[in-house]
Design an enzyme around this catalytic site. Sequence first.
Site, PDB file in Angstrom:
ATOM      1  CG  HIS A  66     -10.464  39.032  33.303  1.00 32.93           C
ATOM      2  ND1 HIS A  66      -9.438  38.701  34.509  1.00 32.93           N
ATOM      3  CD2 HIS A  66     -11.007  37.919  32.901  1.00 32.93           C
ATOM      4  CE1 HIS A  66      -9.752  37.650  34.579  1.00 32.93           C
ATOM      5  NE2 HIS A  66     -10.834  36.872  33.881  1.00 32.93           N
ATOM      6  CG  ASN A  76      -8.955  33.978  35.371  1.00 30.47           C
ATOM      7  OD1 ASN A  76      -9.032  34.804  35.990  1.00 30.47           O
ATOM      8  ND2 ASN A  76     -10.097  33.385  34.573  1.00 30.47           N
ATOM      9  CB  CYS A  91     -13.048  37.716  35.826  1.00 29.98           C
ATOM     10  SG  CYS A  91     -12.990  36.000  36.059  1.00 29.98           S
TER      11      CYS A  91
HETATM   12  O1  UT7 Z   1     -12.274  34.453  33.702  1.00 29.02           O
HETATM   13  C1  UT7 Z   1     -13.156  33.462  33.507  1.00 29.02           C
HETATM   14  C2  UT7 Z   1     -13.115  33.300  32.047  1.00 29.02           C
HETATM   15  N1  UT7 Z   1     -12.798  32.153  31.562  1.00 29.02           N
HETATM   16  C3  UT7 Z   1     -12.059  32.215  30.469  1.00 29.02           C
HETATM   17  O2  UT7 Z   1     -11.961  33.142  29.707  1.00 29.02           O
HETATM   18  C4  UT7 Z   1     -11.568  30.869  29.885  1.00 29.02           C
HETATM   19  C5  UT7 Z   1     -11.742  30.828  28.394  1.00 29.02           C
HETATM   20  N2  UT7 Z   1     -11.571  29.888  27.688  1.00 29.02           N
HETATM   21  C6  UT7 Z   1     -10.266  29.454  27.503  1.00 29.02           C
HETATM   22  O3  UT7 Z   1      -9.273  29.951  27.873  1.00 29.02           O
HETATM   23  C7  UT7 Z   1      -9.747  28.107  26.747  1.00 29.02           C
HETATM   24  O4  UT7 Z   1     -11.133  27.671  26.021  1.00 29.02           O
HETATM   25  C8  UT7 Z   1      -9.334  26.907  27.402  1.00 29.02           C
HETATM   26  C9  UT7 Z   1      -7.942  27.364  27.753  1.00 29.02           C
HETATM   27  C10 UT7 Z   1      -9.760  26.534  28.696  1.00 29.02           C
HETATM   28  C11 UT7 Z   1      -9.227  25.564  26.529  1.00 29.02           C
HETATM   29  O5  UT7 Z   1      -8.316  25.974  25.317  1.00 29.02           O
HETATM   30  P1  UT7 Z   1      -9.126  25.501  23.996  1.00 29.02           P
HETATM   31  O6  UT7 Z   1      -8.332  25.991  22.888  1.00 29.02           O
HETATM   32  O7  UT7 Z   1     -10.375  26.137  23.720  1.00 29.02           O
HETATM   33  O8  UT7 Z   1      -9.278  24.035  24.160  1.00 29.02           O
HETATM   34  P2  UT7 Z   1     -10.554  23.019  23.870  1.00 29.02           P
HETATM   35  O9  UT7 Z   1     -11.429  23.179  24.881  1.00 29.02           O
HETATM   36  O10 UT7 Z   1     -11.109  23.442  22.668  1.00 29.02           O
HETATM   37  O11 UT7 Z   1      -9.837  21.530  23.772  1.00 29.02           O
HETATM   38  C12 UT7 Z   1      -8.779  21.269  22.721  1.00 29.02           C
HETATM   39  C13 UT7 Z   1      -8.310  19.847  23.040  1.00 29.02           C
HETATM   40  C14 UT7 Z   1      -9.377  19.048  23.703  1.00 29.02           C
HETATM   41  O12 UT7 Z   1      -8.945  17.663  23.258  1.00 29.02           O
HETATM   42  P3  UT7 Z   1      -9.641  17.006  22.095  1.00 29.02           P
HETATM   43  O13 UT7 Z   1     -11.192  16.900  22.449  1.00 29.02           O
HETATM   44  O14 UT7 Z   1      -9.737  17.698  20.630  1.00 29.02           O
HETATM   45  O15 UT7 Z   1      -9.178  15.607  21.925  1.00 29.02           O
HETATM   46  C15 UT7 Z   1      -9.442  19.164  25.369  1.00 29.02           C
HETATM   47  O16 UT7 Z   1      -9.649  17.633  25.685  1.00 29.02           O
HETATM   48  O17 UT7 Z   1      -7.365  20.175  24.275  1.00 29.02           O
HETATM   49  C16 UT7 Z   1      -7.818  19.242  25.313  1.00 29.02           C
HETATM   50  N3  UT7 Z   1      -7.502  19.901  26.652  1.00 29.02           N
HETATM   51  C17 UT7 Z   1      -6.289  19.777  26.970  1.00 29.02           C
HETATM   52  N4  UT7 Z   1      -5.014  18.978  26.534  1.00 29.02           N
HETATM   53  C18 UT7 Z   1      -4.007  19.229  27.204  1.00 29.02           C
HETATM   54  C19 UT7 Z   1      -8.153  20.238  27.396  1.00 29.02           C
HETATM   55  N5  UT7 Z   1      -7.521  20.856  28.443  1.00 29.02           N
HETATM   56  C20 UT7 Z   1      -6.246  20.418  28.161  1.00 29.02           C
HETATM   57  C21 UT7 Z   1      -4.908  20.387  29.008  1.00 29.02           C
HETATM   58  N6  UT7 Z   1      -3.847  20.058  28.473  1.00 29.02           N
HETATM   59  N7  UT7 Z   1      -4.819  21.215  30.214  1.00 29.02           N
END
Ligand code: UT7
Length: 328
Positions: A252, A282, A111
């Site tokens: 980005h 993204n 990215c």
């Molecule tokens: O350009 C390339 C670089 N990429 C990025 O910059 C991405 C960076 N990361 C992010 O944007 C975030 O980490 C995400 C959007 C991918 C995830 O958000 P988060 O706030 O970090 O969520 P998490 O991974 O800590 O997950 C929290 C909870 C989990 O459930 P439990 O374990 O707490 O029960 C996940 O399983 O949210 C769950 N979860 C979802 N729930 C509903 C993960 N994806 C989803 C979803 N819908 N789509």
Amino acid sequence: MRAAITGWGIAIPKNRLTNSDLEKRVETSNEWIVERTGIKERRIAEPGETTASLAIEAGEAALKCANITADEIDLLIVATATPEQPIPHTGAFVGEGLGLRCGSFDISAGCAGFVYELVTGSALLTSGSLRHVLVIGAETLSRVTDPNDRSTCILFGDGAAAMVLTPSDDDGPGLISWDLGCDGSSAGLLGITAGGSRVPASEKTIAAGMQYIKMQGQEVFRRAVRVVVDSALISLERAGVTANEIDWFIPHQANLRIIEAGARRLKIPMEKTVVNIDKYGNTSAASIPLALAEAADSGKIKSGDRILLSGFGAGMTWGSAVIEWGSP
Ligand code: UT7
């Protein structure tokens, strides 16, 4: 000499994938996606659309905007993480489609790809006798995103944006300063593990879904905020300006929370920060030039404005730049 941006163009697939569409496919909700990412919809390439076809459409628009013809382009660079095919490079297809007769190469820097090609293109433009360099960020991330992985399929979208670089005076508009970096010790945080030299594609890799992007989202998030800010501060210092003197911050578009945290730490108000992640998600190497082109088209960005770009991605790479907007 500097390299100024004198033309720009975008290409966006018509096909919209909304959060409510995703609710029907994976266990997620519109509220979760909007709250955690700021994304409301993304564009998805139709079967006939590819990284090169989007790049060609954006390139044509940029040439028209710059009021130049294909034969005035002396170098083409395409930044992409989703190349047309492994061999040859995407630039070969794009150059052919645009009717270019110059050299071309691809940049693979995730990215951060657009900042990498802006810096490279500017350096080659100002060191040689090139008339114009065309730099394009183009992606079809939908082709490498697991449609059933809710942690990635909500994030990525397709699109392209192109910029024409033209020589400008030492103190004229153009690229003023930049910073590029890569921490390969974080390579395992985000990537596609099969289909290359290390793990060639096979029935086994396909069955295991190794052709899709896998990401350790939380860890990428943590590092992203840090590198976006640290790199931006280096570019600001090299340009001899403070964040206060920046008219527009174009980060980005990976996650609205990363954008807001970066802007807050840089003390740049959100009113000066360009955000379009709600519409496109993204789009990797296309994300910064897409936001830049839209801000220019909307009349937000004016000649003489100082703009700070900052991106990060798989690698983990990062890249930031300070540019002055306007024609030489
Ligand atoms: O350009 C390339 C670089 N990429 C990025 O910059 C991405 C960076 N990361 C992010 O944007 C975030 O980490 C995400 C959007 C991918 C995830 O958000 P988060 O706030 O970090 O969520 P998490 O991974 O800590 O997950 C929290 C909870 C989990 O459930 P439990 O374990 O707490 O029960 C996940 O399983 O949210 C769950 N979860 C979802 N729930 C509903 C993960 N994806 C989803 C979803 N819908 N789509």
